[in-house]
Enzyme design. Structure first.
Site, PDB file in Angstrom:
ATOM      1  N   THR A  15    -101.483   7.544  -2.215  1.00 49.47           N
ATOM      2  CA  THR A  15    -102.655   7.209  -1.408  1.00 49.47           C
ATOM      3  C   THR A  15    -103.812   8.164  -1.676  1.00 49.47           C
ATOM      4  O   THR A  15    -104.982   7.765  -1.623  1.00 49.47           O
ATOM      5  CB  THR A  15    -102.295   7.224   0.088  1.00 49.47           C
ATOM      6  OG1 THR A  15    -101.320   6.203   0.347  1.00 49.47           O
ATOM      7  CG2 THR A  15    -103.511   6.976   0.964  1.00 49.47           C
TER       8      THR A  15
ATOM      9  N   THR B 120     -96.777   9.104   0.128  1.00 45.82           N
ATOM     10  CA  THR B 120     -96.062   9.657   1.286  1.00 45.82           C
ATOM     11  C   THR B 120     -94.762   8.918   1.586  1.00 45.82           C
ATOM     12  O   THR B 120     -93.895   9.459   2.272  1.00 45.82           O
ATOM     13  CB  THR B 120     -96.957   9.634   2.538  1.00 45.82           C
ATOM     14  OG1 THR B 120     -97.374   8.286   2.806  1.00 45.82           O
ATOM     15  CG2 THR B 120     -98.186  10.513   2.335  1.00 45.82           C
TER      16      THR B 120
END
Length: 397
Positions: free
Chosen positions: A64, A148
């Site tokens: 991300t 993540t």
């Protein structure tokens, strides 16, 4: 699986060169013999003009932190159409090169995804071990960017395989760089400062997230969208960031139940660069033990079961015994986010202790890759726990 596109220096670190036969290759071999540091040997290109500053290697796997959205500055769920690389992230923060020298090693795949497969992560881990732990290393520490969703898996794996005292720091972000409140820039800066700090040595792999310092051994993702997504299943935070500088709570230490594996031994396993196949099963009322047999039939060398409560399995014991007799290795943890899966008095499979099932899977993969049998795996997971609670066990010969 997408074709991996690594930088030249990553390939040079992982591919064995054959004996030179041409004058050109002989010249290259002579040049390599004159190399004096791991940076030169691996072809790392350092950013920053002050050669006296700490050298921090950036292992870039995307995530991300490198993803952007075409849907505007409020979108933090549908991003991914835009991307930036490691050098562009560094360029966003000119303060970085006032404190460190940085070199980017790219470990993304063609679709610019994170390092979500074992083979890529194992190759990156070997590269990091070579860069940081070789006798010719001139590098002070490293960070790795990561999606993540599986950051905790890579952090735990590297923590068990790279242990020469130099810090490795995992980071990512929960929001894309196009968001009005992008957290990636701060996390990246904090991670670099952490990796460059002498106070970070001998603490194992660390994770820098949301101005907190976490242990890579205990860290897990407990929230799917909040920027404060990562917490520890045991042990608590190791420190915080004040003015983007690390402040530790305690002197350096390592988890008591941590086992350090030999990366060279693991790399000799037949599955390398992947790890042995280990599946995770989730237990609930009416748990079907046939799932364990099915996992083995589908090629699994081991199974981790997220058990109920303190590592209970409601049903399926006959099928589990059958699978064990067939050579499958079994570890049972707890589906609870906190607390242990405690040893049985007379075990036939391992209980995971304080390891979360995600971490237990990786430790079982490494145990199998290291040639451990079921009894050795039981001792690996339970030995120090059993000693602490006075419940010693010796396997039958």
């Amino acid at each position: 699986m997408p074709t991996m596109r690594f930088y030249r220096f990553a390939i040079a670190a992982l591919v064995a060169f054959s004996e030179a036969t041409s004058p050109a290759l002989l010249h290259q071999n002579t040049a390599r013999q004159n190399v004096t540091t791991s940076s030169q040997r691996l072809g790392l290109q350092w950013l920053g003009g002050n050669s006296t500053l700490p050298k921090v290697l950036v292992l870039f796997t995307g995530g991300t932190i490198s993803g952007g959205s075409i849907y505007g500055a409020l979108d933090d769920t549908q991003y991914g159409q835009l991307s930036i690389n490691g050098e562009q992230i560094i360029a966003r923060n000119p303060y970085l090169l006032n404190h460190t020298q940085l070199a980017v090693s790219n470990w993304t795949s063609e679709d610019f995804s994170t390092g979500t497969n074992d083979a890529l992560v194992m190759n990156m881990t070997r590269f990091a071990h070579d860069a940081l732990c070789s006798e010719d290393s001139d590098i002070d520490g490293a960070i790795f960017t990561h999606g993540t969703n599986s950051l905790e898996e890579t952090a735990f794996l590297m923590d068990l395989l790279v242990n020469c005292g130099k810090p490795i720091v995992g980071i990512g972000s929960m929001r894309p760089w196009t968001h009005l409140s992008f957290d990636g820039d701060a996390n990246f800066f904090d991670a670099v400062m952490l990796a460059a700090s002498p106070e970070s040595r001998n603490r194992g792999v660390l994770v820098a997230f949301n101005a907190r310092i976490l242990s890579g051994f205990w860290v897990t993702k407990l929230h799917s969208t909040n920027p404060d997504a990562f917490w520890s299943t045991a042990g608590g935070d190791l420190g915080i960031f004040i003015n983007s500088l690390p402040v530790f709570f305690n002197s350096p230490s390592q988890p008591l139940h941590k086992h350090v594996f030999s990366i060279d031994q693991v790399s000799t396993h037949s599955t390398y660069p992947s790890l042995p196949k280990v599946d995770i099963l989730y237990a609930a009322r009416g748990f079907d033990g046939k799932l364990v047999l099915d996992a083995h039939a589908n090629g699994a060398d081991g199974v981790v079961i997220a058990g109920t409560g303190n590592g209970g399995i409601p049903s399926g014991s006959d099928e589990i015994k059958e699978a064990l007799d067939q050579g499958l290795q079994v570890v049972v943890g707890t589906r609870s986010p906190y607390g242990p899966s405690s040893p049985a008095r007379t075990p036939s499979y391992a209980k995971s202790g304080f390891l979360h099932v995600i971490q237990a899977r990786i430790q079982l993969q490494l145990a199998i890759a290291s040639g451990m049998g079921m009894n050795q795996t039981i001792d690996l997971f339970e030995g120090k726990f059993r000693t602490a609670i006075g419940q010693e066990w010796t396997p039958k010969q």
